[in-house]
Design an enzyme around this catalytic site. Structure first.
Site, mmCIF file in Angstrom:
data_model
loop_
_atom_site.group_PDB
_atom_site.id
_atom_site.type_symbol
_atom_site.label_atom_id
_atom_site.label_comp_id
_atom_site.label_asym_id
_atom_site.label_seq_id
_atom_site.Cartn_x
_atom_site.Cartn_y
_atom_site.Cartn_z
ATOM 1 N N HIS A 72 -4.927 2.069 5.378
ATOM 2 C CA HIS A 72 -4.268 3.230 4.780
ATOM 3 C C HIS A 72 -4.750 3.444 3.352
ATOM 4 C CE1 HIS A 72 -0.422 4.078 7.311
ATOM 5 N NE2 HIS A 72 -1.428 3.726 8.089
ATOM 6 N N GLU A 132 -3.726 10.134 10.310
ATOM 7 C CA GLU A 132 -2.587 10.852 9.749
ATOM 8 C C GLU A 132 -3.033 11.579 8.483
ATOM 9 O OE1 GLU A 132 -2.171 7.299 9.699
ATOM 10 O OE2 GLU A 132 -1.078 7.001 11.578
#
Length: 321
Positions: free
Chosen positions: A38, A105
């Site tokens: 991430h 995402e």
């Protein structure tokens, strides 16, 4: 015997602390580890997000077990760069590295300034990325002009054999789509009926390789403490797709779960005080059809969790599975 792994949460711990945690997980008796890749945490209170690929080299060098990573090639990362990273880690640590690829995402990908594609387009981009990565790991020179553009790329330092490349899915539809494209399936815990649909869809479409489950849990001395950890650190677990795919800031997740429902939070995070009872809850999910399970304790005090995992949770889980 089911493989029981440890999830190393980059979103919650500084990379140096997380490195100590993963070596502690090996000493505690976990069979392996995994992490996500991430750029940002899921919420402001989590507060961290180290660069997974740098950390993976250090983690693999500091341990003897396998470690995998969940990655989204195609926007923030060009798949040629990911192919080179995968090849380097597998060449250095043969048989110990694996990767899971997903469509991503917005929270991690929006920083490029490119438009955030629809799910269908993201899947098509992932498909192209997977093909590029596999060809490069196989030694091909790749040129492609599609959703992913590649010009005469080669990966020069390659392992003797490529590592397993799995696919990430939360829905049965994505799991079915991944079958035949990947070397296994990875998903996250949800309601048992939904998990069963995901596994059945993947296997029913001919999907091969391991099915991997990640479980979020909060284990503490009291229920009040365990619930407070979940509420502080993992309320984002209440935000499922498609909303979770489309938020682009940790503050967006925080706003969406400003007052989390206790009952729903207990479904997203297994909150418990008793290791044996928690082991049975985890085992019930594993029995749906999973070959590996990776445990993520959502509290930041991983030393305390690892001590309890070694003394209570892992023995109970292995007796149960």
């Amino acid at each position: 015997m089911v493989f029981v792994g440890y999830h190393a949460s980059h979103e919650q711990l500084p990379p140096s602390t997380l490195l100590r945690a993963v070596t502690g997980a090996e000493r505690a008796g976990f069979d392996g580890a995994m992490c996500s890749d991430h750029l940002a945490p899921w919420g402001v209170a989590q507060g961290e997000s180290g660069f997974a690929w740098s950390w993976l080299g250090a983690a693999l060098a500091s341990t003897d077990f396998s470690i995998g990573v969940v990655n989204a090639p195609g926007q923030r990362y060009h798949p040629v760069v990911i192919a080179q990273a995968v090849a380097t880690l597998e060449e250095m640590f043969p048989g110990r590295f694996w990767a899971v690829f997903g469509s991503g995402e917005a929270m991690n990908e929006h920083v490029t300034g490119d438009p955030w594609p629809s799910k269908d387009e993201r899947n098509a981009r992932l498909d192209e990325s997977l093909q590029v990565i596999r060809r490069l790991l196989g030694g091909d020179e790749v040129t492609q002009d599609g959703l992913v553009k590649v010009h005469r790329a080669r990966v020069w330092s390659r392992p003797a054999a490529p590592p397993p490349l799995l696919g990430a899915a939360v829905s049965a539809e994505t799991a079915e789509w991944l079958a035949g494209r990947v070397d296994g399936l990875a998903t996250v815990a949800q309601e048992p009926a939904a998990l069963r649909r995901v596994v059945d869809a993947y296997r029913g479409a001919g999907g091969e390789g391991p099915c991997v489950l990640q479980v979020h849990l909060s284990l503490a001395e009291t229920d009040t403490e365990a619930l407070a950890l979940a509420k502080d650190q993992w309320p984002n677990g209440l935000i499922g797709p498609p909303r979770a795919w489309d938020f682009d800031q940790p503050e967006d997740f925080d706003a969406a779960v400003a007052d989390p429902d206790e009952g729903e939070l207990r479904k997203a995070v297994l909150v418990d005080t008793d290791a044996a009872a928690l082991a049975e809850r985890i085992a019930e999910l594993v029995r749906i059809g999973f070959d590996r399970v990776y445990l993520h304790h959502v509290g930041k005090n991983q030393d305390e969790f690892l001590d309890r995992a070694e003394s209570d949770l892992l023995p109970a889980l292995r007796r149960t599975l």
